[in-house]
Design a protein around this motif. Structure first.
Motif, PDB file in Angstrom:
ATOM      1  N   PRO A  56      66.103  10.942  31.421  1.00  0.00           N
ATOM      2  CA  PRO A  56      65.234  11.568  30.403  1.00  0.00           C
ATOM      3  C   PRO A  56      65.257  13.092  30.421  1.00  0.00           C
ATOM      4  O   PRO A  56      64.694  13.707  29.531  1.00  0.00           O
ATOM      5  N   LYS A  57      65.882  13.710  31.428  1.00  0.00           N
ATOM      6  CA  LYS A  57      65.874  15.178  31.482  1.00  0.00           C
ATOM      7  C   LYS A  57      66.737  15.803  30.390  1.00  0.00           C
ATOM      8  O   LYS A  57      66.463  16.897  29.922  1.00  0.00           O
ATOM      9  N   ALA A  58      67.814  15.095  30.017  1.00  0.00           N
ATOM     10  CA  ALA A  58      68.689  15.611  28.960  1.00  0.00           C
ATOM     11  C   ALA A  58      68.133  15.198  27.609  1.00  0.00           C
ATOM     12  O   ALA A  58      68.124  14.019  27.275  1.00  0.00           O
ATOM     13  N   ARG A  59      67.650  16.166  26.843  1.00  0.00           N
ATOM     14  CA  ARG A  59      67.082  15.833  25.530  1.00  0.00           C
ATOM     15  C   ARG A  59      68.205  15.735  24.502  1.00  0.00           C
ATOM     16  O   ARG A  59      69.115  16.555  24.463  1.00  0.00           O
ATOM     17  N   MET A  60      68.136  14.709  23.663  1.00  0.00           N
ATOM     18  CA  MET A  60      69.175  14.486  22.659  1.00  0.00           C
ATOM     19  C   MET A  60      68.546  14.519  21.280  1.00  0.00           C
ATOM     20  O   MET A  60      68.575  13.552  20.532  1.00  0.00           O
ATOM     21  N   GLY A  61      67.971  15.649  20.994  1.00  0.00           N
ATOM     22  CA  GLY A  61      67.259  15.795  19.733  1.00  0.00           C
ATOM     23  C   GLY A  61      66.158  16.793  19.994  1.00  0.00           C
ATOM     24  O   GLY A  61      66.113  17.415  21.057  1.00  0.00           O
ATOM     25  N   GLU A  62      65.296  16.990  19.019  1.00  0.00           N
ATOM     26  CA  GLU A  62      64.244  17.975  19.205  1.00  0.00           C
ATOM     27  C   GLU A  62      62.889  17.372  18.851  1.00  0.00           C
ATOM     28  O   GLU A  62      62.758  16.686  17.835  1.00  0.00           O
ATOM     29  N   VAL A  63      61.915  17.636  19.725  1.00  0.00           N
ATOM     30  CA  VAL A  63      60.555  17.172  19.462  1.00  0.00           C
ATOM     31  C   VAL A  63      59.667  18.408  19.318  1.00  0.00           C
ATOM     32  O   VAL A  63      59.550  19.210  20.246  1.00  0.00           O
ATOM     33  N   VAL A  64      59.082  18.548  18.126  1.00  0.00           N
ATOM     34  CA  VAL A  64      58.212  19.692  17.848  1.00  0.00           C
ATOM     35  C   VAL A  64      56.786  19.174  17.671  1.00  0.00           C
ATOM     36  O   VAL A  64      56.546  18.285  16.855  1.00  0.00           O
ATOM     37  N   VAL A  65      55.866  19.720  18.469  1.00  0.00           N
ATOM     38  CA  VAL A  65      54.472  19.297  18.344  1.00  0.00           C
ATOM     39  C   VAL A  65      53.689  20.361  17.589  1.00  0.00           C
ATOM     40  O   VAL A  65      53.955  21.557  17.720  1.00  0.00           O
ATOM     41  N   ALA A  85      58.188  17.814  25.253  1.00  0.00           N
ATOM     42  CA  ALA A  85      58.390  18.334  23.897  1.00  0.00           C
ATOM     43  C   ALA A  85      59.061  19.702  23.990  1.00  0.00           C
ATOM     44  O   ALA A  85      58.887  20.419  24.968  1.00  0.00           O
ATOM     45  N   ASP A  86      59.859  20.051  22.954  1.00  0.00           N
ATOM     46  CA  ASP A  86      60.683  21.250  23.038  1.00  0.00           C
ATOM     47  C   ASP A  86      59.998  22.508  22.548  1.00  0.00           C
ATOM     48  O   ASP A  86      60.260  23.597  23.027  1.00  0.00           O
ATOM     49  N   ARG A  87      59.132  22.356  21.559  1.00  0.00           N
ATOM     50  CA  ARG A  87      58.595  23.513  20.855  1.00  0.00           C
ATOM     51  C   ARG A  87      57.231  23.141  20.307  1.00  0.00           C
ATOM     52  O   ARG A  87      56.977  21.972  20.029  1.00  0.00           O
ATOM     53  N   ALA A  88      56.367  24.153  20.142  1.00  0.00           N
ATOM     54  CA  ALA A  88      55.026  23.871  19.625  1.00  0.00           C
ATOM     55  C   ALA A  88      54.644  24.859  18.536  1.00  0.00           C
ATOM     56  O   ALA A  88      55.129  25.993  18.522  1.00  0.00           O
TER      57      ALA A  88
END
Lengths: 274, 322
Positions: A56-65, A85-88
């Motif tokens: 799970p450490k390698a993110r394969m996409g982007e999660v923006v909260v 999550a990558d960005r807020a």
């Protein structure tokens, strides 16, 4: 896949029995702020859809909260950045009261800027219990919706097969992306979410992941942007007004019966229900 | 004075009983003036419409189209909104069907949305709605600021309407084109819980079990439910642990019920569960933990091990009914 997850912070539902009504006003003194649990499930779902669960450490996409509220709501966003999550983004609403419809209209503008493939959110907030933002956002965007998702299976990141938990069972829908999906409790069961990167045999631990201390420290460096509500929608007029609160009707104290025979007698003669 | 549209909920070609609660809402809200009509929409709506012509509606509007067979929001919402244009308030049941559809319709109409209402008062033509918040730990009175409103009606708080005689005229309405988004949705099917038992929302008696029942969930509850002609419900903990299927869940985020008799077995009574069943007329709790919060809402509490108490209860009821 890029996923936008709107979050709401709510008074801790496990302390919700401390919510009191006094002279028509809601008293929430002493309640702790927590992310709405259904929204936390949405973040977990987003993480599962954008990773290989075995690494799970390698993110394969982007999660923006994203959340709406004053500055101190950023604690909630940082907590989610800590879980992966990558960005807020915080939509600053100042001290203004807002409603679900304003949130949906502002999110529409944000979605048009961010262009996510999917908006994932909780099926309802456990304070207002309204359950409206996902559906209204879908309408404002002209996107398909799938509410109360208990299972999600990604079809090559182009479409999702969603198992919707409805009153009489489960409805299976295929929705092409981009779409809006709201999630229910069981979305965080070990095999409820099947992304394209995770082996089909992989089973997740039950529930949402916790942030490790290192990750919490690292999350302080992740990007957190501030946007003004007025920059997203010029129309912040409320469509619903909360007038006053009432306590729930009290139930009269019951009795303890000594055995089954007494219970049946009372049900028959007093309550007249058997 | 307001004019209200009641959107009937259909399933298996019939109007669901939850609709009768929405009719009760419409009757209450039009007491001081105005009238209500009922929209029956779906494949087979024409035949189903006959079921609701005796409730005092000004009109029963029918939109019958094969493409509306499955409950796909993007197909239903455009017609509901188009018909709703002619009314002040659009009301729908606060079932999973209504909760999916109502907000999308509200957005189409630029209407305010009052979800899951438990009461209504109309004063000088302005409706005030009462609705539970914080898992039913408080109720709030709300008003909509928009010319049109959409509400979803909590079935457990509005009694089922009885027919009032007469015959409402039936009028066909044309289907409005599906949302463009409808082409992005494929209905793959419904895995319906097959049960001979009454629906949770309509049952007079509910027997509900908690996590304490473990794998014996059905083994313990079935005989009692059979004896009482009851529906079976479950706590979230029992559903999460896999002892009971998800659709049996009673609570804040599951079904909200209000039967004449609710028997809570091995349920401790978390606030989220209480939120779903506190409206029951008579509550019985069986739990070996005398401190369980469920006893604070139970009319009759029995502090006993359920595995002994429930079979004894079954035979005692049999005796009493003999």
């Amino acid at each position: 896949m890029k996923i936008l997850v709107p979050l709401k912070r709510v008074a801790d539902p496990d302390n919700a029995n401390k919510v009191k009504v006094n002279a028509g006003k809601l008293v929430t003194t002493g309640l702790e702020w927590k992310p709405n649990p259904f929204d936390e499930y949405a973040v977990e779902t987003a993480l599962r859809l954008t990773e290989n669960g075995t690494n799970p450490k390698a993110r394969m996409g982007e999660v923006v909260v994203v959340t709406f509220g004053p500055k101190d709501c950023e604690t909630t966003l940082r907590a989610m950045l800590g879980t992966g999550a990558d960005r807020a983004i915080r939509v600053d609403t100042g001290d203004e009261t807002i409603d679900g419809d304003v949130v949906a209209r502002a999110l529409k503008a944000l979605v048009e800027k961010e262009k996510p493939d999917l908006v994932l959110c909780g099926k309802q907030a456990v304070d207002g219990d309204s359950g409206q933002v996902a559906q209204q956002l879908a309408e404002y965007l002209g996107w398909p919706q799938a509410t109360f998702a208990g299972t999600i299976e990604s079809e090559g990141d182009k479409a999702l097969i969603v198992g919707r938990e409805v009153d009489g069972g489960t409805i299976k829908l295929k929705v092409e992306l981009p779409a809006v999906v709201s999630v229910d409790l069981r979305i965080v069961a070990p095999k409820s979410v099947k992304g394209v990167h995770t082996p089909a045999t992989h089973a997740y631990p039950e529930g949402v992941r916790f942030a490790a201390l290192m990750a919490i420290m690292a999350a302080k460096k992740k990007p957190l942007a501030e946007v003004k509500l007025a920059d997203l929608t010029g129309d912040a007029a409320l469509k619903i007004q909360y007038l006053d609160y009432e306590p729930p009707p009290a139930r009269k104290a019951g009795v303890k019966v000594k055995d089954v025979a007494e219970l049946v007698t009372r049900l028959k003669t007093e309550a007249k229900v058997v | 004075m307001s004019n209200i549209l009641v959107v009937a909920e259909m399933s298996d070609g019939k109007v669901r009983k939850s609709t009768h609660s929405a009719i009760t809402f419409a009757r209450e809200a039009t007491k001081a003036g105005g009238s209500f009509s009922i929209l029956v929409i779906g494949a087979g709506a024409k035949a189903a419409a006959a079921e609701v012509t005796t409730f005092g509606a000004a009109k029963v509007l029918v939109c019958d189209d094969a493409s509306l067979k499955d409950p796909v929001c993007e197909r239903l919402a455009p017609t509901v909104a188009a018909v709703g244009q002619g009314f002040d308030i659009v009301s729908i049941t606060a079932s999973s069907f209504g909760k999916d559809l109502a907000p999308r319709v509200a957005a189409k109409l630029s209407a305010g949305y009052a979800p899951d209402i438990s009461g209504v008062k109309v004063d000088g033509g302005k409706a005030t709605y009462r609705r539970p918040v914080y898992a039913g730990n408080a109720y709030v009175n709300v008003q909509l600021t928009t010319a049109k409103g959409v509400v979803s009606v909590r079935q457990s708080e509005f009694s089922a309407a009885e027919p009032s005689g007469g015959a409402s005229p039936i009028e066909d309405v044309a289907m409005t084109a599906h949302d463009a988004a409808a082409s992005k949705v494929t209905f793959l099917g419904i895995e319906a819980a097959k049960s001979e038992r009454p629906d949770l929302g309509e049952a007079k008696v509910i027997v509900a079990g908690g996590r304490a029942l473990k794998e014996k969930f059905a083994e313990v509850l079935d005989p009692l439910a059979n004896e009482l002609g009851a529906a079976i419900g479950a706590s979230r903990a029992a559903c999460d642990a896999g002892y009971a299927p998800a659709e049996l869940q009673v609570g804040q985020t599951g079904r909200v019920v209000a039967p004449a008799l609710y028997v809570a077995i091995g349920i401790s009574g978390a606030i989220q569960h209480l939120a779903g069943m506190k409206g029951s007329k008579t509550i019985v709790a069986i739990n070996k933990d005398a401190e369980a919060p469920i006893f604070q809402v139970a009319d009759y509490g029995l502090v006993q091990d359920l595995f002994g108490a429930v079979p004894a209860l079954v035979s005692e009821i049999k005796k009493a009914n003999a």
